[in-house]
Design a protein around this motif. Sequence first.
Motif, mmCIF file in Angstrom:
data_model
loop_
_atom_site.group_PDB
_atom_site.id
_atom_site.type_symbol
_atom_site.label_atom_id
_atom_site.label_comp_id
_atom_site.label_asym_id
_atom_site.label_seq_id
_atom_site.Cartn_x
_atom_site.Cartn_y
_atom_site.Cartn_z
ATOM 1 N N THR A 181 -15.224 55.516 -85.583
ATOM 2 C CA THR A 181 -14.746 54.298 -84.790
ATOM 3 C C THR A 181 -14.669 55.222 -84.016
ATOM 4 O O THR A 181 -13.936 55.961 -83.593
ATOM 5 C CB THR A 181 -13.987 53.713 -85.243
ATOM 6 O OG1 THR A 181 -13.059 53.969 -85.351
ATOM 7 C CG2 THR A 181 -14.219 52.789 -86.561
ATOM 8 N N GLU A 182 -16.035 54.405 -82.789
ATOM 9 C CA GLU A 182 -15.525 54.302 -81.716
ATOM 10 C C GLU A 182 -15.061 53.758 -80.234
ATOM 11 O O GLU A 182 -16.163 52.296 -80.281
ATOM 12 C CB GLU A 182 -15.988 55.301 -80.981
ATOM 13 C CG GLU A 182 -16.375 56.323 -79.195
ATOM 14 C CD GLU A 182 -17.446 57.128 -79.168
ATOM 15 O OE1 GLU A 182 -17.985 58.058 -80.265
ATOM 16 O OE2 GLU A 182 -17.307 57.539 -77.825
ATOM 17 N N VAL A 183 -14.337 53.532 -79.142
ATOM 18 C CA VAL A 183 -14.562 52.365 -78.724
ATOM 19 C C VAL A 183 -15.412 52.095 -76.994
ATOM 20 O O VAL A 183 -15.015 53.783 -76.932
ATOM 21 C CB VAL A 183 -12.900 52.099 -77.583
ATOM 22 C CG1 VAL A 183 -12.633 50.921 -76.860
ATOM 23 C CG2 VAL A 183 -12.208 51.669 -79.143
ATOM 24 N N VAL A 184 -16.462 51.673 -77.331
ATOM 25 C CA VAL A 184 -17.246 52.040 -76.127
ATOM 26 C C VAL A 184 -17.139 51.193 -75.315
ATOM 27 O O VAL A 184 -17.895 51.295 -73.818
ATOM 28 C CB VAL A 184 -18.508 51.679 -76.240
ATOM 29 C CG1 VAL A 184 -19.044 53.028 -77.901
ATOM 30 C CG2 VAL A 184 -19.174 50.148 -77.559
ATOM 31 N N SER A 185 -16.541 50.200 -75.251
ATOM 32 C CA SER A 185 -15.898 48.996 -73.572
ATOM 33 C C SER A 185 -15.188 48.467 -74.205
ATOM 34 O O SER A 185 -14.745 48.314 -75.025
ATOM 35 C CB SER A 185 -17.308 49.009 -73.366
ATOM 36 O OG SER A 185 -17.174 47.339 -74.608
ATOM 37 N N ARG A 186 -14.515 47.860 -73.194
ATOM 38 C CA ARG A 186 -13.475 47.108 -73.117
ATOM 39 C C ARG A 186 -13.740 46.270 -71.807
ATOM 40 O O ARG A 186 -13.213 45.887 -71.177
ATOM 41 C CB ARG A 186 -11.780 47.837 -73.406
ATOM 42 C CG ARG A 186 -11.047 48.539 -74.155
ATOM 43 C CD ARG A 186 -9.837 49.307 -73.340
ATOM 44 N NE ARG A 186 -9.794 50.229 -74.328
ATOM 45 C CZ ARG A 186 -9.416 50.710 -75.369
ATOM 46 N NH1 ARG A 186 -8.944 49.510 -76.221
ATOM 47 N NH2 ARG A 186 -9.798 51.892 -76.595
ATOM 48 N N THR A 187 -13.371 44.399 -72.829
ATOM 49 C CA THR A 187 -13.157 43.151 -71.860
ATOM 50 C C THR A 187 -12.224 42.594 -72.218
ATOM 51 O O THR A 187 -11.858 42.050 -73.130
ATOM 52 C CB THR A 187 -14.883 42.241 -72.044
ATOM 53 O OG1 THR A 187 -15.887 43.202 -71.753
ATOM 54 C CG2 THR A 187 -15.176 41.978 -71.083
ATOM 55 N N PRO A 188 -11.552 42.153 -70.803
ATOM 56 C CA PRO A 188 -10.527 41.845 -71.108
ATOM 57 C C PRO A 188 -10.454 40.393 -71.076
ATOM 58 O O PRO A 188 -11.271 40.126 -70.444
ATOM 59 C CB PRO A 188 -8.970 42.228 -69.948
ATOM 60 C CG PRO A 188 -10.084 43.380 -69.008
ATOM 61 C CD PRO A 188 -11.608 43.525 -69.307
ATOM 62 N N ARG A 189 -9.469 40.024 -71.865
ATOM 63 C CA ARG A 189 -10.250 38.128 -71.626
ATOM 64 C C ARG A 189 -9.587 37.813 -70.823
ATOM 65 O O ARG A 189 -8.196 38.404 -70.244
ATOM 66 C CB ARG A 189 -9.204 38.063 -73.182
ATOM 67 C CG ARG A 189 -9.172 36.222 -74.062
ATOM 68 C CD ARG A 189 -9.155 36.284 -75.124
ATOM 69 N NE ARG A 189 -7.839 36.128 -75.028
ATOM 70 C CZ ARG A 189 -7.100 35.908 -76.121
ATOM 71 N NH1 ARG A 189 -8.197 36.416 -77.200
ATOM 72 N NH2 ARG A 189 -5.510 36.746 -76.335
ATOM 73 N N GLU A 190 -9.984 36.515 -70.152
ATOM 74 C CA GLU A 190 -9.465 35.445 -69.317
ATOM 75 C C GLU A 190 -8.456 35.285 -69.060
ATOM 76 O O GLU A 190 -7.940 34.809 -70.027
ATOM 77 C CB GLU A 190 -10.410 34.538 -68.224
ATOM 78 C CG GLU A 190 -11.000 35.282 -67.137
ATOM 79 C CD GLU A 190 -11.987 34.208 -67.170
ATOM 80 O OE1 GLU A 190 -11.660 32.429 -66.782
ATOM 81 O OE2 GLU A 190 -13.191 34.169 -66.955
ATOM 82 N N SER A 191 -7.352 35.990 -68.241
ATOM 83 C CA SER A 191 -5.767 35.298 -68.647
ATOM 84 C C SER A 191 -5.458 33.831 -68.041
ATOM 85 O O SER A 191 -6.220 33.145 -67.304
ATOM 86 C CB SER A 191 -4.877 36.392 -67.658
ATOM 87 O OG SER A 191 -3.362 35.529 -67.247
ATOM 88 N N THR A 192 -4.789 33.331 -69.349
ATOM 89 C CA THR A 192 -4.605 31.892 -68.669
ATOM 90 C C THR A 192 -3.174 31.825 -67.247
ATOM 91 O O THR A 192 -2.883 30.932 -67.714
ATOM 92 C CB THR A 192 -4.109 31.295 -70.022
ATOM 93 O OG1 THR A 192 -3.389 31.191 -71.110
ATOM 94 C CG2 THR A 192 -5.442 30.957 -70.779
ATOM 95 N N GLY A 193 -2.191 32.782 -68.134
ATOM 96 C CA GLY A 193 -1.132 32.748 -67.467
ATOM 97 C C GLY A 193 -0.432 32.197 -68.245
ATOM 98 O O GLY A 193 0.929 32.519 -67.920
ATOM 99 N N ARG A 194 -0.242 32.352 -69.381
ATOM 100 C CA ARG A 194 0.492 31.674 -70.580
ATOM 101 C C ARG A 194 0.462 32.438 -71.492
ATOM 102 O O ARG A 194 -0.282 33.443 -71.550
ATOM 103 C CB ARG A 194 -0.388 30.665 -71.949
ATOM 104 C CG ARG A 194 -0.093 29.073 -70.467
ATOM 105 C CD ARG A 194 -1.216 27.631 -70.975
ATOM 106 N NE ARG A 194 -0.930 26.652 -70.397
ATOM 107 C CZ ARG A 194 -2.468 26.394 -69.936
ATOM 108 N NH1 ARG A 194 -3.253 27.213 -70.952
ATOM 109 N NH2 ARG A 194 -3.025 25.011 -69.262
ATOM 110 N N PRO A 195 1.686 32.674 -72.524
ATOM 111 C CA PRO A 195 2.623 34.008 -73.539
ATOM 112 C C PRO A 195 1.661 33.392 -73.920
ATOM 113 O O PRO A 195 0.891 32.884 -74.988
ATOM 114 C CB PRO A 195 4.024 33.382 -73.761
ATOM 115 C CG PRO A 195 3.936 32.328 -73.237
ATOM 116 C CD PRO A 195 2.819 31.411 -71.958
#
Length: 318
Positions: A181-195
């Motif tokens: 396995t190899e990580v080809v890309s990372r897409t951070p989830r849009e932050s809601t500002g909540r924990p």
Amino acid sequence: MAEVLVYVDHVDGAVRKPTLELLALARRIGEPVAVFLGAGADTAAPTLAEYGATKVLAAEVPAFDAYLVAPKVDALQAAYEAVSPAAVLVPSSAEGKEIAARLAVRTGSGLITDAVDLEAGEEGSVATQSVFAAAFTTKSLVSRGTPVITVKPNSAAPEVAPAAGAVEQLAVTVADASKGTEVVSRTPRESTGRPELTEAAIVVSGGRGLNGRENFHLIESLADSVGAAVGASRAAVDAGWYPHANQVGQTGKSVSPQLYVAVGISGAIQHRAGMQTSKTIVAVNKDAEAPIFDLVDYGVVGDLFEVVPQLTEEISAR
Ligand code: FAD
């Protein structure tokens, strides 16, 4: 005193709260030794020391970022071999559970997942789990090898207990970095500002009683007034009112916050499975016979469209 390995969950050296909780639990059964993988060990070390880490075993190799968990298991195994610990504690995240399971297999050890408490017993570390959709609470003991235990967030309060916490570099050989396995890309989830839902101290969840996506703002406003995460029942998620990532229950996430507020949720067994270990449970439901009231510490029988805005206003005014 026996040493206990604590796997550190962090973001660029910022230690996440579940790790501080693990340090508190580790101190009940031995001397915590933190295992820090990736960049930022020097940033993290003072915090780890403040919460009881007697030392910090650190390793940084590019393979940690480039591949999935296998290189991290190689490093944790190196720490395991260096220390011969009495137990290994790992946060119960998706990644943590995979790392723990792989380490247990490699070391021929017993694995306990999703513990909600941990104590020293005469024959070793005794872990408490909530099993079979929270119908039973069990106490388990590993009888073979070294206990590898994953612990759910919010199972213990972090405790300040200053210790040396000096950083020592760990020699790590990453045998076969990719393991397919190899990580080809990372897409951070849009932050809601909540924990994060599974780590939040307070969770406010909405169910079918909300009667539509457009009314979830009531849940969000109440959550924001107390710094809570937002959860949802499966009925609300299946109706498309809220994302599956926020679903609490048997087929969603399992949460164990200090305070869980269930709004317009009936309390089906599959929902209870994901929240029954919450420390204090509050429900708002217009049906006094709703099963959720069998479970609550405080219950409000009333229409959520009246109760929730008043509650939010009252809290916000303080
Ligand atoms: P309902 O059961 O319909 O309850 C809605 C509640 O809102 C009622 O109690 C009602 O009195 C109240 N209400 C209505 N209007 C108001 C109002 N104006 N003010 C106050 N109260 C009001 N469910 C989960 O949640 N999570 C899971 O992970 C999950 N996994 C499942 C897995 C399987 C295999 C199966 C079979 C089911 C699963 N379910 C899960 C579904 C579960 O059985 C229930 O159907 C679901 O939890 C019901 O959601 P709810 O409580 O929001 O809806």
